[in-house]
Enzyme design. Structure first.
Site, PDB file in Angstrom:
ATOM      1  N   HIS A 174       0.857  -1.015   0.039  1.00 11.25           N
ATOM      2  CA  HIS A 174      -0.121   0.195   0.023  1.00 11.25           C
ATOM      3  C   HIS A 174       0.719   1.175   0.011  1.00 11.25           C
ATOM      4  O   HIS A 174       0.621   2.148  -0.599  1.00 11.25           O
ATOM      5  CB  HIS A 174      -0.789   0.009   1.251  1.00 11.25           C
ATOM      6  CG  HIS A 174      -2.194   0.806   1.110  1.00 11.25           C
ATOM      7  ND1 HIS A 174      -2.309   2.030   1.832  1.00 11.25           N
ATOM      8  CD2 HIS A 174      -3.093   0.842   0.008  1.00 11.25           C
ATOM      9  CE1 HIS A 174      -3.507   2.623   1.248  1.00 11.25           C
ATOM     10  NE2 HIS A 174      -4.086   1.721   0.277  1.00 11.25           N
ATOM     11  N   HIS A 195      -5.063   5.877  -5.732  1.00  9.20           N
ATOM     12  CA  HIS A 195      -6.293   6.325  -5.265  1.00  9.20           C
ATOM     13  C   HIS A 195      -6.679   7.614  -5.994  1.00  9.20           C
ATOM     14  O   HIS A 195      -6.171   8.358  -7.131  1.00  9.20           O
ATOM     15  CB  HIS A 195      -5.911   7.021  -3.723  1.00  9.20           C
ATOM     16  CG  HIS A 195      -5.710   5.749  -2.765  1.00  9.20           C
ATOM     17  ND1 HIS A 195      -4.401   5.562  -2.770  1.00  9.20           N
ATOM     18  CD2 HIS A 195      -6.402   4.931  -2.030  1.00  9.20           C
ATOM     19  CE1 HIS A 195      -4.265   4.584  -1.733  1.00  9.20           C
ATOM     20  NE2 HIS A 195      -5.397   4.118  -1.602  1.00  9.20           N
ATOM     21  N   HIS A 204      -7.474  -2.234  -5.070  1.00  8.79           N
ATOM     22  CA  HIS A 204      -7.516  -2.853  -3.790  1.00  8.79           C
ATOM     23  C   HIS A 204      -8.386  -4.307  -3.695  1.00  8.79           C
ATOM     24  O   HIS A 204      -7.858  -5.081  -2.897  1.00  8.79           O
ATOM     25  CB  HIS A 204      -8.490  -2.080  -2.829  1.00  8.79           C
ATOM     26  CG  HIS A 204      -7.550  -0.690  -2.489  1.00  8.79           C
ATOM     27  ND1 HIS A 204      -7.639   0.485  -3.440  1.00  8.79           N
ATOM     28  CD2 HIS A 204      -6.803  -0.206  -1.581  1.00  8.79           C
ATOM     29  CE1 HIS A 204      -6.905   1.388  -2.721  1.00  8.79           C
ATOM     30  NE2 HIS A 204      -6.643   0.956  -1.609  1.00  8.79           N
ATOM     31  N   HIS A 323     -15.504   5.370   2.784  1.00  6.86           N
ATOM     32  CA  HIS A 323     -14.056   4.818   2.680  1.00  6.86           C
ATOM     33  C   HIS A 323     -13.099   5.635   3.505  1.00  6.86           C
ATOM     34  O   HIS A 323     -12.337   5.170   4.526  1.00  6.86           O
ATOM     35  CB  HIS A 323     -13.555   4.441   1.163  1.00  6.86           C
ATOM     36  CG  HIS A 323     -11.973   4.365   1.502  1.00  6.86           C
ATOM     37  ND1 HIS A 323     -11.249   5.589   0.725  1.00  6.86           N
ATOM     38  CD2 HIS A 323     -11.339   3.479   1.659  1.00  6.86           C
ATOM     39  CE1 HIS A 323     -10.072   5.170   0.894  1.00  6.86           C
ATOM     40  NE2 HIS A 323      -9.940   3.906   1.477  1.00  6.86           N
ATOM     41  N   HIS A 327     -11.208   5.270   7.453  1.00  8.85           N
ATOM     42  CA  HIS A 327      -9.925   5.806   7.784  1.00  8.85           C
ATOM     43  C   HIS A 327      -9.679   6.589   9.071  1.00  8.85           C
ATOM     44  O   HIS A 327      -8.767   6.503   9.679  1.00  8.85           O
ATOM     45  CB  HIS A 327      -9.133   6.136   6.339  1.00  8.85           C
ATOM     46  CG  HIS A 327      -8.562   4.837   5.518  1.00  8.85           C
ATOM     47  ND1 HIS A 327      -7.443   4.294   5.569  1.00  8.85           N
ATOM     48  CD2 HIS A 327      -9.161   4.436   4.306  1.00  8.85           C
ATOM     49  CE1 HIS A 327      -7.492   3.397   4.858  1.00  8.85           C
ATOM     50  NE2 HIS A 327      -8.421   3.550   3.991  1.00  8.85           N
ATOM     51  N   PHE A 344      -1.714   6.434   4.589  1.00  7.31           N
ATOM     52  CA  PHE A 344      -1.623   5.429   3.452  1.00  7.31           C
ATOM     53  C   PHE A 344      -0.506   4.822   3.628  1.00  7.31           C
ATOM     54  O   PHE A 344      -0.556   3.470   3.434  1.00  7.31           O
ATOM     55  CB  PHE A 344      -1.646   6.081   1.988  1.00  7.31           C
ATOM     56  CG  PHE A 344      -3.230   6.425   1.414  1.00  7.31           C
ATOM     57  CD1 PHE A 344      -4.127   5.927   2.046  1.00  7.31           C
ATOM     58  CD2 PHE A 344      -3.135   7.667   0.361  1.00  7.31           C
ATOM     59  CE1 PHE A 344      -5.352   6.415   1.310  1.00  7.31           C
ATOM     60  CE2 PHE A 344      -4.359   7.695  -0.021  1.00  7.31           C
ATOM     61  CZ  PHE A 344      -5.767   7.125   0.269  1.00  7.31           C
ATOM     62  N   HIS A 357     -11.551  -2.728   3.879  1.00  9.69           N
ATOM     63  CA  HIS A 357     -11.486  -2.834   2.541  1.00  9.69           C
ATOM     64  C   HIS A 357     -12.077  -3.898   1.887  1.00  9.69           C
ATOM     65  O   HIS A 357     -12.616  -3.853   0.629  1.00  9.69           O
ATOM     66  CB  HIS A 357     -10.061  -2.651   1.662  1.00  9.69           C
ATOM     67  CG  HIS A 357      -9.601  -1.306   1.438  1.00  9.69           C
ATOM     68  ND1 HIS A 357     -10.012  -0.604   0.327  1.00  9.69           N
ATOM     69  CD2 HIS A 357      -9.028  -0.294   2.369  1.00  9.69           C
ATOM     70  CE1 HIS A 357      -9.628   0.851   0.437  1.00  9.69           C
ATOM     71  NE2 HIS A 357      -8.936   0.870   1.803  1.00  9.69           N
TER      72      HIS A 357
HETATM   73 CU1  C2O Z   1      -5.794   2.472  -0.426  1.00 13.78          CU
HETATM   74 CU2  C2O Z   1      -8.196   2.656   2.200  1.00 13.78          CU
HETATM   75  O1  C2O Z   1      -7.051   2.850   1.002  1.00 13.78           O
END
Ligand code: C2O
Length: 579
Positions: A174, A195, A204, A323, A327, A344, A357
């Site tokens: 990642h 992203h 992902h 999403h 995070h 990230f 994810h």
């Molecule tokens: Cu690649 Cu939720 O991030």
């Protein structure tokens, strides 16, 4: 490799007619390509085994449903010829992997997140599916499952550090793909970033696919499936309990301690302390980002990103909504840059990341197969630059493989599905507002658009925006030239004709959508982006009868000082929904 050719290559018997309707997607000769060096390909052909999706009974529903959705996959030629593709994003060159950047500070990281290099890259071919893996809801798993899952993660942590399947190497995938360690091949120093574009879901999906296979291999259970954090359902709106046991291998202490259970997930980052209101907000957000705010496929998936495109062409509604919300919810404010989940480069160090994810991935699948398609002109992206975009991963045998987006469009074909959980947001349309909003009647506090832009979003603003025609119409709200400080977590919400000031409540017709970002790297500290929000349903739910203007309210939730809005306009929907 040899054994693949001995597998039955014709279709299994239990396919339904709906399967047939999906078949053109994949009915092309499969091939298996190896190459030690790029452009020097050896092709070994095998007849197709790709139709053999051997599903348990429950899956039939979905296929019947597909028929009901109008045979989305009925059209042939979804996959255009690779030759037509000029500029898909290429898989990175591992031997050129460089220093990554902490996106929150802009400083170079002092850790190396580059994977081991390998002489041999194989073009990955999806293996035939004999038994569907079913990803379970993380809140509903059995003690046996938790034991197995922890055992697998523990073994991953014990692998030698330089094994590409080890825990940190997996986490670093990642970091490398998201923090500027790779340049786009052949594009100078232009960063590769997965992203804020149409690559978000496919990247992902592949990442979790191999992660899951590695875990399965480590415990000798090829049916092992990752859990998903069911944060879109009230029963899943806390951190899944198994992750907060400090003795567990899946535990991570770098998490926001204020948000451990029973704290309710705040997808909207509104800071509202009333848990029932937060649940209502969450469901509203889900309905908005999955259904109400999207006028075309890119609004959901993210904007086109091709070789030569600068990073951040624009995130889709789900990426920039729920999403990002998760995070932020999990990341630890005691750490310098919100580690682990809040950044990230470190997000993959928290096992909860993959669980989060898995639900993001589930949203993609639900959106493709379960949501009414009549509200959208088309749910497919047929652009070869999307379909042929490529990534590299190490598979469960530590073999470096090259994968493409076109092979990950169907989770069933990849051999996994999700436990069925009801979708309480599916009908969570905000209640219609019957009275005409006072805000338009008085028109007092709103500024005229001509006078306010560019506008720094350090406080709530209201702007009067002209519609394309009076009354209800198929229109989009476009917020353009959003200049963002890319090193910050940012979020703002958008309301139309909102008459009250209770910005902690989203479950009302006036809520139009959200912009949010996790920090990301660009070549300078700012980036410009834009979002579109479909207003058609909003107009249906509000009295806009004879208005030729609306009042747009922007509510900063996080670091509004980092956002400057270049302009707001309303346009006619260029891609009207199907009748
Ligand atoms: Cu690649 Cu939720 O991030």
């Amino acid at each position: 490799m040899a054994s693949l050719q001995h597998l039955p290559c014709t279709s299994a018997t239990s396919t339904t007619s709906a399967t047939q309707s999906r078949r053109p997607l994949f009915a092309k000769p499969s091939h298996f390509i190896t190459h030690a060096k790029r452009n020097n390909r050896l092709q070994i052909s095998c007849s197709s085994s790709e139709d053999q999706v051997n599903t348990p009974q429950g899956k039939v529903d979905r296929r019947n449903m597909l028929l009901g959705l109008g045979g989305m996959y009925g059209a042939a030629n979804l996959i255009s010829t690779p030759a037509a593709s000029a500029t898909p994003i290429q898989a990175p060159e591992l031997d050129k992997c460089g220093v990554a950047t902490n996106l929150n500070t802009g400083q170079q990281l002092d850790i190396n997140c580059c994977p081991p290099t390998s002489q041999q890259i194989i073009d990955y071919r999806l293996p035939p599916v004999f038994q569907m893996k079913i990803r379970p809801s993380a809140h509903r798993v059995s003690p046996e499952y938790i034991f197995k899952y922890n055992m697998a993660i523990d073994r991953m942590k014990r692998l030698p550090k330089d094994d590409p399947r080890s825990f940190m190497q997996q986490a670093n995938i990642h970091c490398a793909y998201c923090n500027g360690a790779y340049d786009q091949p052949g594009q100078g120093t232009l960063d590769l970033q997965v992203h804020n574009s149409w690559l978000f879901f496919p990247f992902h999906r592949w990442y979790l696919y191999f992660y899951e296979r590695i875990l399965g291999k480590l415990i000798g259970d090829p049916t092992f499936a990752l859990p998903f954090w069911n944060w879109d359902n009230p029963k899943g709106m806390t951190m899944p309990p198994m992750f907060v046991d400090p003795k567990a291998a899946i535990y991570d202490d770098k998490r926001n301690q204020a948000n451990l259970p029973p704290a309710v997930v705040d997808l909207g980052m509104t800071g509202n302390k009333d848990p029932l209101q937060v649940v209502a907000n969450n469901l509203t957000i889900m309905y908005s980002e999955m259904i109400r705010a999207n006028a075309n496929v890119y609004d959901f998936m993210g904007q086109p990103y091709r070789a030569g495109t600068p990073v951040n062409p624009g995130p889709g509604s789900s990426e920039r909504g729920s999403h990002v919300g998760i995070h932020v919810f999990v990341g630890d404010p005691r750490q310098p840059s919100g580690e682990d989940m809040g950044n990230f480069y470190s997000a993959g160090r928290d096992p909860l990341f993959y669980c989060h994810h898995a639900n993001v991935d589930r949203m993609w699948s639900l959106w493709q197969y379960f949501l009414p398609s009549n509200k959208l002109p088309d749910k497919r992206i047929t652009d070869p630059d999307f379909l042929n975009a490529a990534f590299l991963f190490y598979d469960e045998n530590a073999q470096l493989v090259r994968v493409t987006v076109k092979d990950c469009l169907d989770n069933l074909r990849m051999g996994y599905d999700f436990e069925r959980i009801d979708l309480p947001w599916l009908d969570y349309r905000p209640p219609a507002q019957t009275a005409k909003a006072k805000v338009t009647r008085t028109g007092t506090s709103a500024s005229k658009a001509e006078t306010v832009f560019p506008l720094k979003l350090d406080q709530i603003v209201r702007v009067l925006i002209p519609k394309t025609k009076k009354g209800k119409a198929d229109e989009l709200l476009v917020i353009e030239d959003i200049m963002v400080d890319t090193t910050k977590f940012l979020k703002f919400d958008v309301f139309v004709n909102d008459e009250d000031d209770n910005v902690g409540e989203l479950d009302k017709a006036a809520y139009a959508g959200t912009y949010a970002q996790v920090p990301h790297k660009t070549n300078n500290k700012s980036a410009t982006t834009s979002i579109r929000l479909k207003l058609t349903d909003l107009y249906d739910d509000m009295d806009v009868a004879d208005d030729d203007t609306v009042v747009v309210t922007l509510v900063p939730r996080h670091q509004g000082e980092g956002v400057t809005i270049g302009g707001i306009k309303i346009i006619e929907n260029p891609t009207p929904a199907r009748p």
